[in-house]
Design a protein around this motif. Sequence first.
Motif, mmCIF file in Angstrom:
data_model
loop_
_atom_site.group_PDB
_atom_site.id
_atom_site.type_symbol
_atom_site.label_atom_id
_atom_site.label_comp_id
_atom_site.label_asym_id
_atom_site.label_seq_id
_atom_site.Cartn_x
_atom_site.Cartn_y
_atom_site.Cartn_z
ATOM 1 N N VAL A 334 7.436 -24.822 -19.118
ATOM 2 C CA VAL A 334 8.805 -24.772 -19.616
ATOM 3 C C VAL A 334 9.548 -25.993 -19.100
ATOM 4 N N ALA A 335 10.208 -26.685 -20.020
ATOM 5 C CA ALA A 335 11.106 -27.787 -19.672
ATOM 6 C C ALA A 335 12.526 -27.247 -19.670
ATOM 7 N N GLU A 336 13.123 -27.174 -18.494
ATOM 8 C CA GLU A 336 14.490 -26.666 -18.358
ATOM 9 C C GLU A 336 15.458 -27.842 -18.500
ATOM 10 N N CYS A 337 16.365 -27.750 -19.476
ATOM 11 C CA CYS A 337 17.252 -28.864 -19.812
ATOM 12 C C CYS A 337 18.707 -28.397 -19.791
ATOM 13 N N GLU A 338 19.589 -29.378 -19.806
ATOM 14 C CA GLU A 338 21.035 -29.147 -19.877
ATOM 15 C C GLU A 338 21.605 -29.937 -21.047
ATOM 16 N N ALA A 339 22.401 -29.263 -21.853
ATOM 17 C CA ALA A 339 23.010 -29.903 -23.017
ATOM 18 C C ALA A 339 24.171 -30.795 -22.565
ATOM 19 N N LEU A 340 24.096 -32.110 -22.887
ATOM 20 C CA LEU A 340 25.151 -33.050 -22.511
ATOM 21 C C LEU A 340 26.299 -33.039 -23.501
ATOM 22 N N ASP A 341 26.008 -32.809 -24.762
ATOM 23 C CA ASP A 341 27.058 -32.769 -25.784
ATOM 24 C C ASP A 341 26.639 -31.752 -26.829
ATOM 25 N N GLY A 342 27.150 -31.861 -28.006
ATOM 26 C CA GLY A 342 26.801 -30.915 -29.056
ATOM 27 C C GLY A 342 27.742 -29.719 -29.085
ATOM 28 N N PRO A 343 27.322 -28.661 -29.751
ATOM 29 C CA PRO A 343 28.214 -27.497 -29.904
ATOM 30 C C PRO A 343 28.446 -26.724 -28.611
ATOM 31 N N VAL A 344 27.476 -26.725 -27.718
ATOM 32 C CA VAL A 344 27.617 -25.970 -26.464
ATOM 33 C C VAL A 344 27.289 -26.913 -25.307
ATOM 34 N N PRO A 345 28.204 -27.779 -24.897
ATOM 35 C CA PRO A 345 27.889 -28.683 -23.773
ATOM 36 C C PRO A 345 27.741 -27.908 -22.469
ATOM 37 N N GLY A 346 26.795 -28.364 -21.662
ATOM 38 C CA GLY A 346 26.523 -27.702 -20.398
ATOM 39 C C GLY A 346 25.639 -26.480 -20.502
ATOM 40 N N ALA A 347 25.154 -26.142 -21.696
ATOM 41 C CA ALA A 347 24.323 -24.954 -21.871
ATOM 42 C C ALA A 347 22.927 -25.190 -21.291
ATOM 43 N N ARG A 348 22.281 -24.111 -20.909
ATOM 44 C CA ARG A 348 20.920 -24.156 -20.370
ATOM 45 C C ARG A 348 19.949 -23.958 -21.521
ATOM 46 N N ILE A 349 19.151 -24.985 -21.780
ATOM 47 C CA ILE A 349 18.211 -24.980 -22.895
ATOM 48 C C ILE A 349 16.799 -24.996 -22.318
ATOM 49 N N LEU A 350 15.939 -24.122 -22.832
ATOM 50 C CA LEU A 350 14.550 -24.034 -22.399
ATOM 51 C C LEU A 350 13.642 -24.410 -23.563
ATOM 52 N N ILE A 351 12.667 -25.258 -23.263
ATOM 53 C CA ILE A 351 11.686 -25.689 -24.263
ATOM 54 C C ILE A 351 10.312 -25.363 -23.709
ATOM 55 N N GLY A 352 9.599 -24.494 -24.385
ATOM 56 C CA GLY A 352 8.262 -24.111 -23.964
ATOM 57 C C GLY A 352 7.199 -24.789 -24.795
ATOM 58 N N ALA A 353 6.156 -25.298 -24.143
ATOM 59 C CA ALA A 353 5.057 -25.976 -24.842
ATOM 60 C C ALA A 353 3.842 -25.935 -23.933
ATOM 61 N N GLY A 354 2.719 -26.385 -24.485
ATOM 62 C CA GLY A 354 1.491 -26.456 -23.711
ATOM 63 C C GLY A 354 1.486 -27.631 -22.755
ATOM 64 N N SER A 355 0.578 -27.596 -21.790
ATOM 65 C CA SER A 355 0.533 -28.644 -20.775
ATOM 66 C C SER A 355 0.161 -29.999 -21.356
ATOM 67 N N GLU A 356 -0.577 -30.031 -22.470
ATOM 68 C CA GLU A 356 -0.943 -31.306 -23.078
ATOM 69 C C GLU A 356 0.142 -31.822 -24.018
ATOM 70 N N ASP A 357 0.996 -30.950 -24.528
ATOM 71 C CA ASP A 357 2.043 -31.358 -25.461
ATOM 72 C C ASP A 357 3.381 -31.610 -24.792
ATOM 73 N N LEU A 358 3.592 -31.040 -23.602
ATOM 74 C CA LEU A 358 4.898 -31.192 -22.965
ATOM 75 C C LEU A 358 5.214 -32.642 -22.601
ATOM 76 N N PRO A 359 4.246 -33.504 -22.191
ATOM 77 C CA PRO A 359 4.618 -34.916 -21.956
ATOM 78 C C PRO A 359 5.243 -35.593 -23.162
ATOM 79 N N HIS A 360 4.826 -35.230 -24.379
ATOM 80 C CA HIS A 360 5.453 -35.800 -25.578
ATOM 81 C C HIS A 360 6.881 -35.301 -25.729
ATOM 82 N N VAL A 361 7.127 -34.031 -25.350
ATOM 83 C CA VAL A 361 8.501 -33.516 -25.381
ATOM 84 C C VAL A 361 9.365 -34.275 -24.383
#
Length: 378
Positions: A334-361
């Motif tokens: 899981v890549a835990e991120c923070e929204a800098l702008d957009g509709p919900v700034p400061g929101a906690r965004i989670l992106i889940g992917a495989g170990s081989e695909d996450l470096p591309h994310v």
Amino acid sequence: MLGAAWQLARSAERARSVDLDFPRLAIHDAQGRDTGRLKVCGGRYQEPFCMRAEQVAVDEVLLKLNKKTGARYQFEFGRTGGRTLAIKLDIDGADRDLVEAADGRGRATLFWWRDSVRLLEVPAGGEELTLRTAHYPGREFVLPAAFGAALAGLGAAFLWSGLWRMVRGGVSRLNWPWQTVVPGVTFTMAGLGGALGAFFAEDRPWTMAWTGGAVGALSAVGMACWAYRLMRRRLPTLVRMEPIVPVVERRFQGIVWGPGPWQLLSMGWLRTGPQGLAAVSGPAVGTGSFGMRLLPGTLRLVRVRPPHRDDPLRLRFGRYGRTDGAEEAQFGLVAECEALDGPVPGARILIGAGSEDLPHVLGALSAATPSPLSPPSA
């Protein structure tokens, strides 16, 4: 398990104090040598630190063969008041003289202690032949102590796993060696080591603790080395995960979770490329924009971690197949991120992917995130 182990330990300690206090009844001289005399109740010796002597008549001695223990004899004694008492004893070759002396239907003396016959004394040729029963020293506490030690090890292993799950999150392939395998094997082997010590050191209870501690320490070192090699060779190393800036389009299984409009992006597939990171509806090949949803804002990467207990179920139990079609699934991260702008700034965004695909994310996120040192655009 820990409650049952505690009760077994208490019962074993009570049984040990009853059985192993029996040598305190022997009389020793000033140099500590055993004189062979016993403290018989009466006079200045009072129970429980004395033995009650009972004169009985030997009615009959019967031989009962036993396949496991060899010769077993049954002694039948006549007591006062017309009562009888039968005792079965396993006799060694060194004590056959006592059997022959008792078989003459003479008299014998039984020594009772704590409602149990501990000694049998038979006169033979002007001397007294003494036989100690199986209760000296007693071993009734050995099995409760052994079961208690084993249950204590298993209980500690389950307790560690449960506390790890509560504090560190749910089951993960990055966590399971330290959450389950290492503590499970360590505490279980420590319990078995303590149980083994109970069989060979019944007169020294601390030997159980030393044996269990030594076995547990060796098991901990061995399992820690195994887990370290597993983490280094088979599991992904998050600290050394480098972003891969996308040059060509790449589609793979992935999950996006967040509040508001981010909920509409959880379609099960992600796409990275020169245009950035986007959510797509399927693994279709092509560069068109049909069915594609770009991320509604810029994200800043906080950390990369395994799924936690409070993550959504799709992130915790998601399976990510390999892009090359191999059957073995990737490790879910899981890549835990923070929204800098957009509709919900400061929101906690989670992106889940495989170990081989996450470096591309990570590469797509770093390419889209503006550098704090770059001058603002006109």
